[in-house]
Design a protein around this motif. Sequence first.
Motif, PDB file in Angstrom:
ATOM      1  N   LEU A  71       2.951  -8.835  10.386  1.00 45.02           N
ATOM      2  CA  LEU A  71       2.847  -7.936  11.535  1.00 45.02           C
ATOM      3  C   LEU A  71       2.418  -6.539  11.102  1.00 45.02           C
ATOM      4  CD1 LEU A  71       5.983  -9.048  13.583  1.00 45.02           C
ATOM      5  CD2 LEU A  71       3.581  -9.449  14.164  1.00 45.02           C
ATOM      6  N   MET A  72       2.908  -6.089   9.955  1.00 44.98           N
ATOM      7  CA  MET A  72       2.481  -4.788   9.441  1.00 44.98           C
ATOM      8  C   MET A  72       0.988  -4.780   9.127  1.00 44.98           C
ATOM      9  SD  MET A  72       5.766  -4.086   6.927  1.00 44.98           S
ATOM     10  CE  MET A  72       5.090  -2.609   6.136  1.00 44.98           C
ATOM     11  N   SER A  73       0.462  -5.927   8.715  1.00 49.27           N
ATOM     12  CA  SER A  73      -0.947  -6.012   8.322  1.00 49.27           C
ATOM     13  C   SER A  73      -1.898  -5.853   9.504  1.00 49.27           C
ATOM     14  CB  SER A  73      -1.231  -7.352   7.623  1.00 49.27           C
ATOM     15  OG  SER A  73      -1.208  -8.430   8.545  1.00 49.27           O
ATOM     16  N   LEU A  74      -1.365  -5.872  10.734  1.00 47.41           N
ATOM     17  CA  LEU A  74      -2.202  -5.656  11.903  1.00 47.41           C
ATOM     18  C   LEU A  74      -2.739  -4.227  11.953  1.00 47.41           C
ATOM     19  CD1 LEU A  74      -0.098  -7.505  14.630  1.00 47.41           C
ATOM     20  CD2 LEU A  74      -2.289  -8.239  13.692  1.00 47.41           C
ATOM     21  N   TYR A  75      -2.112  -3.335  11.185  1.00 40.32           N
ATOM     22  CA  TYR A  75      -2.473  -1.926  11.251  1.00 40.32           C
ATOM     23  C   TYR A  75      -3.092  -1.450   9.944  1.00 40.32           C
ATOM     24  CZ  TYR A  75       0.481  -2.423  15.313  1.00 40.32           C
ATOM     25  OH  TYR A  75       1.021  -2.878  16.483  1.00 40.32           O
ATOM     26  N   THR A  76      -3.902  -0.415  10.061  1.00 42.66           N
ATOM     27  CA  THR A  76      -4.626   0.108   8.903  1.00 42.66           C
ATOM     28  C   THR A  76      -3.816   1.144   8.138  1.00 42.66           C
ATOM     29  OG1 THR A  76      -6.735  -0.238  10.046  1.00 42.66           O
ATOM     30  CG2 THR A  76      -6.750   1.265   8.173  1.00 42.66           C
ATOM     31  N   PHE A  77      -3.090   1.999   8.855  1.00 39.67           N
ATOM     32  CA  PHE A  77      -2.438   3.143   8.228  1.00 39.67           C
ATOM     33  C   PHE A  77      -0.948   2.893   7.978  1.00 39.67           C
ATOM     34  CE2 PHE A  77      -5.991   4.971  10.717  1.00 39.67           C
ATOM     35  CZ  PHE A  77      -6.747   5.412   9.648  1.00 39.67           C
ATOM     36  N   ASP A  78      -0.447   3.493   6.895  1.00 38.40           N
ATOM     37  CA  ASP A  78       0.953   3.317   6.503  1.00 38.40           C
ATOM     38  C   ASP A  78       1.917   3.771   7.588  1.00 38.40           C
ATOM     39  OD1 ASP A  78       0.255   2.197   4.141  1.00 38.40           O
ATOM     40  OD2 ASP A  78       0.903   3.846   2.856  1.00 38.40           O
ATOM     41  N   SER A  91       1.067   4.053   0.018  1.00 41.02           N
ATOM     42  CA  SER A  91       1.708   5.289  -0.456  1.00 41.02           C
ATOM     43  C   SER A  91       3.015   4.989  -1.177  1.00 41.02           C
ATOM     44  CB  SER A  91       1.974   6.221   0.735  1.00 41.02           C
ATOM     45  OG  SER A  91       2.854   7.258   0.372  1.00 41.02           O
ATOM     46  N   LEU A  92       3.186   5.592  -2.360  1.00 40.07           N
ATOM     47  CA  LEU A  92       4.433   5.432  -3.109  1.00 40.07           C
ATOM     48  C   LEU A  92       5.613   5.983  -2.321  1.00 40.07           C
ATOM     49  CD1 LEU A  92       5.935   4.671  -5.708  1.00 40.07           C
ATOM     50  CD2 LEU A  92       5.332   6.916  -6.626  1.00 40.07           C
ATOM     51  N   PHE A  93       5.394   7.085  -1.603  1.00 36.33           N
ATOM     52  CA  PHE A  93       6.465   7.683  -0.805  1.00 36.33           C
ATOM     53  C   PHE A  93       6.884   6.740   0.331  1.00 36.33           C
ATOM     54  CE2 PHE A  93       4.133  11.360  -2.554  1.00 36.33           C
ATOM     55  CZ  PHE A  93       5.172  11.957  -3.250  1.00 36.33           C
ATOM     56  N   LYS A  94       5.900   6.104   0.974  1.00 36.55           N
ATOM     57  CA  LYS A  94       6.222   5.176   2.049  1.00 36.55           C
ATOM     58  C   LYS A  94       6.953   3.950   1.506  1.00 36.55           C
ATOM     59  CE  LYS A  94       4.307   7.517   5.371  1.00 36.55           C
ATOM     60  NZ  LYS A  94       5.139   8.182   6.403  1.00 36.55           N
ATOM     61  N   ARG A  95       6.605   3.528   0.285  1.00 36.61           N
ATOM     62  CA  ARG A  95       7.315   2.399  -0.320  1.00 36.61           C
ATOM     63  C   ARG A  95       8.773   2.745  -0.568  1.00 36.61           C
ATOM     64  NH1 ARG A  95       3.122  -0.429  -4.682  1.00 36.61           N
ATOM     65  NH2 ARG A  95       1.514  -0.964  -3.145  1.00 36.61           N
ATOM     66  N   ASN A  96       9.018   3.976  -0.991  1.00 38.90           N
ATOM     67  CA  ASN A  96      10.400   4.422  -1.190  1.00 38.90           C
ATOM     68  C   ASN A  96      11.139   4.472   0.147  1.00 38.90           C
ATOM     69  OD1 ASN A  96      10.136   4.671  -3.972  1.00 38.90           O
ATOM     70  ND2 ASN A  96       9.468   6.792  -3.858  1.00 38.90           N
ATOM     71  N   ASP A  97      10.450   4.945   1.187  1.00 35.43           N
ATOM     72  CA  ASP A  97      11.056   4.959   2.523  1.00 35.43           C
ATOM     73  C   ASP A  97      11.379   3.532   2.981  1.00 35.43           C
ATOM     74  OD1 ASP A  97      10.802   7.690   2.579  1.00 35.43           O
ATOM     75  OD2 ASP A  97       8.982   7.699   3.814  1.00 35.43           O
ATOM     76  N   LEU A 122       6.516  -4.276   0.565  1.00 35.68           N
ATOM     77  CA  LEU A 122       6.013  -3.095  -0.143  1.00 35.68           C
ATOM     78  C   LEU A 122       4.529  -3.203  -0.436  1.00 35.68           C
ATOM     79  CD1 LEU A 122       8.874  -2.293  -2.712  1.00 35.68           C
ATOM     80  CD2 LEU A 122       8.618  -1.579  -0.322  1.00 35.68           C
ATOM     81  N   GLN A 123       4.040  -4.417  -0.651  1.00 37.21           N
ATOM     82  CA  GLN A 123       2.622  -4.610  -0.951  1.00 37.21           C
ATOM     83  C   GLN A 123       1.724  -4.215   0.215  1.00 37.21           C
ATOM     84  OE1 GLN A 123       2.198  -8.687  -2.192  1.00 37.21           O
ATOM     85  NE2 GLN A 123       3.364  -8.387  -4.076  1.00 37.21           N
TER      86      GLN A 123
END
Length: 211
Positions: free
Chosen positions: A161-168, A197-203, A192-193
């Motif tokens: 579902l996340m892959s439907l979108y382009t931006f983090d 963004s590393l920051f978004k992965r931490n979030d 996470l893949q």
Amino acid sequence: MMKIIRKTMMWLVFAIVCTSCSNLFYDTTPDVLQRIQKGMSKQGITQILGSPQYRRFDQNIEEWEYTKVLPGSSGRTSIIVSFEGDKVVAMDSFAAPQLSISVPNEVSVSSPTIFVRGMRSADFQRFYNDVKARGFKDTQLEMMEELAVDNSLSCHQCARLMSLYTFDDDKMKVLRIFAPHIADKENYEEILQELTSLFKRNDAKALLKVR
């Protein structure tokens, strides 16, 4: 007269078959995906892939989606091309889901059992297709919020579902909806893949309460 009618009907059938197949086999060169580059125009993409099967847009981003049978591929390939204005800004390709055959009364077939936590695959696929068919992001997110009330997802399903979108930022909106309802958080790497963004992965790790 009958011969003329038969020939006319044969040509009509041939034309219909060619038209239906052209969307799958619009460009038969093996390097069709390599030909798609950032900065290309919509006209250039149309020359390579034809008209999109699905089209959606949100603010400045427009996405065209195709399903193709590419040379050398064992199945169908989904291709998503993102535009800002008239220029390509991103492209993604992945194996398209295989068509499933419904079995009446849920007759079970003896096979090795693989237990996947989350929604049943068939139910999730129907939901995913419904969400993808909606043209507006707000509507899609409302559908996800309604689903999350009574359903849990696997990490793989959430990532799809996340892959439907382009931006983090948009991907994170999906994760915030489903994070409390993820059934197999030990597989969080798949989520996470989806984030660049590393920051978004931490979030994301904080939302999932994993390290």
